[in-house]
Write a protein that holds these residues in place. Structure first.
Motif, PDB file in Angstrom:
ATOM      1  N   VAL A   1      48.436  35.430  48.286  1.00  0.00           N
ATOM      2  CA  VAL A   1      48.018  34.965  49.613  1.00  0.00           C
ATOM      3  C   VAL A   1      48.735  33.695  50.060  1.00  0.00           C
ATOM      4  CG1 VAL A   1      45.748  36.068  49.494  1.00  0.00           C
ATOM      5  CG2 VAL A   1      46.008  33.705  48.696  1.00  0.00           C
ATOM      6  N   VAL A   2      49.364  32.957  49.145  1.00  0.00           N
ATOM      7  CA  VAL A   2      50.062  31.726  49.533  1.00  0.00           C
ATOM      8  C   VAL A   2      51.573  31.812  49.305  1.00  0.00           C
ATOM      9  CG1 VAL A   2      48.053  30.226  49.290  1.00  0.00           C
ATOM     10  CG2 VAL A   2      49.574  30.565  47.319  1.00  0.00           C
ATOM     11  N   LEU A   3      52.100  32.993  49.070  1.00  0.00           N
ATOM     12  CA  LEU A   3      53.548  33.145  48.860  1.00  0.00           C
ATOM     13  C   LEU A   3      54.392  32.509  49.961  1.00  0.00           C
ATOM     14  CD1 LEU A   3      54.147  36.704  47.368  1.00  0.00           C
ATOM     15  CD2 LEU A   3      54.637  34.500  46.315  1.00  0.00           C
ATOM     16  N   PRO A   4      54.014  32.633  51.240  1.00  0.00           N
ATOM     17  CA  PRO A   4      54.858  32.051  52.290  1.00  0.00           C
ATOM     18  C   PRO A   4      55.012  30.530  52.202  1.00  0.00           C
ATOM     19  CG  PRO A   4      53.287  33.602  53.239  1.00  0.00           C
ATOM     20  CD  PRO A   4      52.910  33.417  51.798  1.00  0.00           C
ATOM     21  N   PHE A   5      54.114  29.871  51.491  1.00  0.00           N
ATOM     22  CA  PHE A   5      54.171  28.416  51.382  1.00  0.00           C
ATOM     23  C   PHE A   5      55.173  27.926  50.334  1.00  0.00           C
ATOM     24  CE2 PHE A   5      49.897  29.287  53.042  1.00  0.00           C
ATOM     25  CZ  PHE A   5      49.975  28.576  54.232  1.00  0.00           C
ATOM     26  N   TRP A   6      55.641  28.808  49.458  1.00  0.00           N
ATOM     27  CA  TRP A   6      56.568  28.422  48.385  1.00  0.00           C
ATOM     28  C   TRP A   6      58.001  28.527  48.910  1.00  0.00           C
ATOM     29  CZ3 TRP A   6      55.977  25.909  43.998  1.00  0.00           C
ATOM     30  CH2 TRP A   6      57.051  25.857  43.111  1.00  0.00           C
TER      31      TRP A   6
ATOM     32  N   THR B   1      45.617  26.653  47.097  1.00  0.00           N
ATOM     33  CA  THR B   1      45.309  27.113  45.745  1.00  0.00           C
ATOM     34  C   THR B   1      46.354  26.545  44.789  1.00  0.00           C
ATOM     35  OG1 THR B   1      44.766  29.091  44.438  1.00  0.00           O
ATOM     36  CG2 THR B   1      46.553  29.310  46.058  1.00  0.00           C
ATOM     37  N   THR B   2      46.441  27.088  43.596  1.00  0.00           N
ATOM     38  CA  THR B   2      47.422  26.607  42.621  1.00  0.00           C
ATOM     39  C   THR B   2      48.226  27.761  42.042  1.00  0.00           C
ATOM     40  OG1 THR B   2      45.766  26.687  40.865  1.00  0.00           O
ATOM     41  CG2 THR B   2      46.123  24.552  41.907  1.00  0.00           C
ATOM     42  N   ALA B   3      49.419  27.416  41.588  1.00  0.00           N
ATOM     43  CA  ALA B   3      50.313  28.369  40.937  1.00  0.00           C
ATOM     44  C   ALA B   3      50.428  27.984  39.464  1.00  0.00           C
ATOM     45  CB  ALA B   3      51.680  28.337  41.589  1.00  0.00           C
ATOM     46  N   LEU B   4      50.730  28.958  38.639  1.00  0.00           N
ATOM     47  CA  LEU B   4      50.936  28.744  37.212  1.00  0.00           C
ATOM     48  C   LEU B   4      52.426  28.712  36.933  1.00  0.00           C
ATOM     49  CD1 LEU B   4      49.645  28.603  34.335  1.00  0.00           C
ATOM     50  CD2 LEU B   4      49.910  31.090  34.260  1.00  0.00           C
ATOM     51  N   VAL B   5      52.900  27.604  36.376  1.00  0.00           N
ATOM     52  CA  VAL B   5      54.312  27.458  36.025  1.00  0.00           C
ATOM     53  C   VAL B   5      54.464  27.805  34.551  1.00  0.00           C
ATOM     54  CG1 VAL B   5      56.264  25.874  35.841  1.00  0.00           C
ATOM     55  CG2 VAL B   5      54.651  25.656  37.742  1.00  0.00           C
TER      56      VAL B   5
ATOM     57  N   VAL C   1      42.182  31.533  40.537  1.00  0.00           N
ATOM     58  CA  VAL C   1      43.032  32.429  41.321  1.00  0.00           C
ATOM     59  C   VAL C   1      42.181  33.227  42.304  1.00  0.00           C
ATOM     60  CG1 VAL C   1      44.861  32.643  39.587  1.00  0.00           C
ATOM     61  CG2 VAL C   1      43.001  34.264  39.577  1.00  0.00           C
ATOM     62  N   PRO C   2      42.715  33.433  43.518  1.00  0.00           N
ATOM     63  CA  PRO C   2      41.979  34.213  44.505  1.00  0.00           C
ATOM     64  C   PRO C   2      42.186  35.723  44.356  1.00  0.00           C
ATOM     65  CG  PRO C   2      43.925  33.246  45.505  1.00  0.00           C
ATOM     66  CD  PRO C   2      43.874  32.756  44.090  1.00  0.00           C
TER      67      PRO C   2
ATOM     68  N   ARG D   1      54.317  41.947  40.314  1.00  0.00           N
ATOM     69  CA  ARG D   1      53.015  41.774  40.976  1.00  0.00           C
ATOM     70  C   ARG D   1      51.936  42.061  39.945  1.00  0.00           C
ATOM     71  NH1 ARG D   1      49.456  44.812  44.259  1.00  0.00           N
ATOM     72  NH2 ARG D   1      48.667  43.543  45.995  1.00  0.00           N
ATOM     73  N   ILE D   2      51.010  41.115  39.792  1.00  0.00           N
ATOM     74  CA  ILE D   2      49.983  41.217  38.756  1.00  0.00           C
ATOM     75  C   ILE D   2      48.606  41.166  39.406  1.00  0.00           C
ATOM     76  CG2 ILE D   2      49.054  40.135  36.671  1.00  0.00           C
ATOM     77  CD1 ILE D   2      51.994  38.825  36.522  1.00  0.00           C
ATOM     78  N   ALA D   3      47.866  42.249  39.279  1.00  0.00           N
ATOM     79  CA  ALA D   3      46.526  42.331  39.853  1.00  0.00           C
ATOM     80  C   ALA D   3      45.545  41.615  38.932  1.00  0.00           C
ATOM     81  CB  ALA D   3      46.127  43.788  40.051  1.00  0.00           C
ATOM     82  N   LEU D   4      45.099  40.450  39.357  1.00  0.00           N
ATOM     83  CA  LEU D   4      44.077  39.708  38.619  1.00  0.00           C
ATOM     84  C   LEU D   4      42.791  39.727  39.428  1.00  0.00           C
ATOM     85  CD1 LEU D   4      46.025  36.508  37.437  1.00  0.00           C
ATOM     86  CD2 LEU D   4      45.462  38.543  36.098  1.00  0.00           C
ATOM     87  N   THR D   5      41.686  39.707  38.741  1.00  0.00           N
ATOM     88  CA  THR D   5      40.394  39.576  39.395  1.00  0.00           C
ATOM     89  C   THR D   5      40.233  38.128  39.828  1.00  0.00           C
ATOM     90  OG1 THR D   5      39.490  41.315  37.995  1.00  0.00           O
ATOM     91  CG2 THR D   5      37.904  39.856  39.076  1.00  0.00           C
ATOM     92  N   ALA D   6      39.782  37.923  41.053  1.00  0.00           N
ATOM     93  CA  ALA D   6      39.569  36.559  41.536  1.00  0.00           C
ATOM     94  C   ALA D   6      38.604  35.833  40.612  1.00  0.00           C
ATOM     95  CB  ALA D   6      39.016  36.594  42.960  1.00  0.00           C
ATOM     96  N   GLY D   7      38.920  34.579  40.324  1.00  0.00           N
ATOM     97  CA  GLY D   7      38.054  33.788  39.468  1.00  0.00           C
ATOM     98  C   GLY D   7      38.808  32.713  38.726  1.00  0.00           C
TER      99      GLY D   7
END
Length: 175
Positions: free
Chosen positions: A29-34, A64-68, A118-119, A141-147
């Motif tokens: 959901v925040v890809l455009p911001f990177w 939100t936050t990204a994982l590096v 993660v959302p 693309r990795i489908a994670l459950t929000a949480g």
């Protein structure tokens, strides 16, 4: 992005590679911001990702936050059955992975834990790329459950004579 067939199944393991810097998992959901290595700022988003010390770290992106995934620019995949990013360091991925992952997980010496909110779905790609370009090629693309997830990293050698992997495990945390 390279693909290798897992000899124990018909599924292929997809690997994401970088041009030499860290990989990043950003909520879709925040890809455009990177902006990656481009951008109008004095320090680019890529520069911020390169400043993360150690095998994992968090960076704010949008709301939100990204994982590096730092330390080294290892080819990386995500194995949902283990909730783990696998970072291929040495050996033959066709022989050692993913069959060697259970042994690697059992013997790994885990590092410090960070908590990642993660959302939902995240996209793994080279941190030098922009978020807008990340979905065109060289991504996963990795489908994670929000949480909220506990994230820990380790290095393991499932077969010390032929393989070496980095592991980044995601463990869902309760409410």
């Amino acid at each position: 992005m390279a693909s290798y067939a897992d000899p124990s199944s018909v599924e292929r393991v997809e690997w994401v590679e970088s041009g030499g810097g860290p990989l990043i998992a950003i909520p879709e959901v925040v890809l455009p911001f990177w902006t990656g290595a481009d951008g109008d700022e004095l320090a680019s988003d890529y520069d911020r990702a390169c400043e993360v010390e150690g095998p994992v770290g968090l960076l704010p992106v949008g709301n939100t936050t990204a994982l590096v995934l730092g330390d080294e620019p290892a080819a990386t995949s995500y194995l949902p059955e283990h909730g783990t990013f696998v970072r291929w360091s040495a050996g033959d991925p066709e022989d050692a992975l993913p069959a060697g992952v259970p042994a690697a997980l059992a013997t790994a010496a885990w590092g410090r834990e960070v908590h990642w909110e993660v959302p939902g779905t995240v996209v793994l790609f080279d941190a030098a790329s922009s978020g807008a370009g990340a979905t065109k090629a060289g991504h996963l693309r990795i489908a994670l459950t929000a949480g909220r997830y506990a994230v820990r990293a380790a290095h393991a050698e499932p077969d010390p004579e032929s393989s070496s992997v980095g592991l980044v495990r995601l463990r869902p945390l309760g409410p």
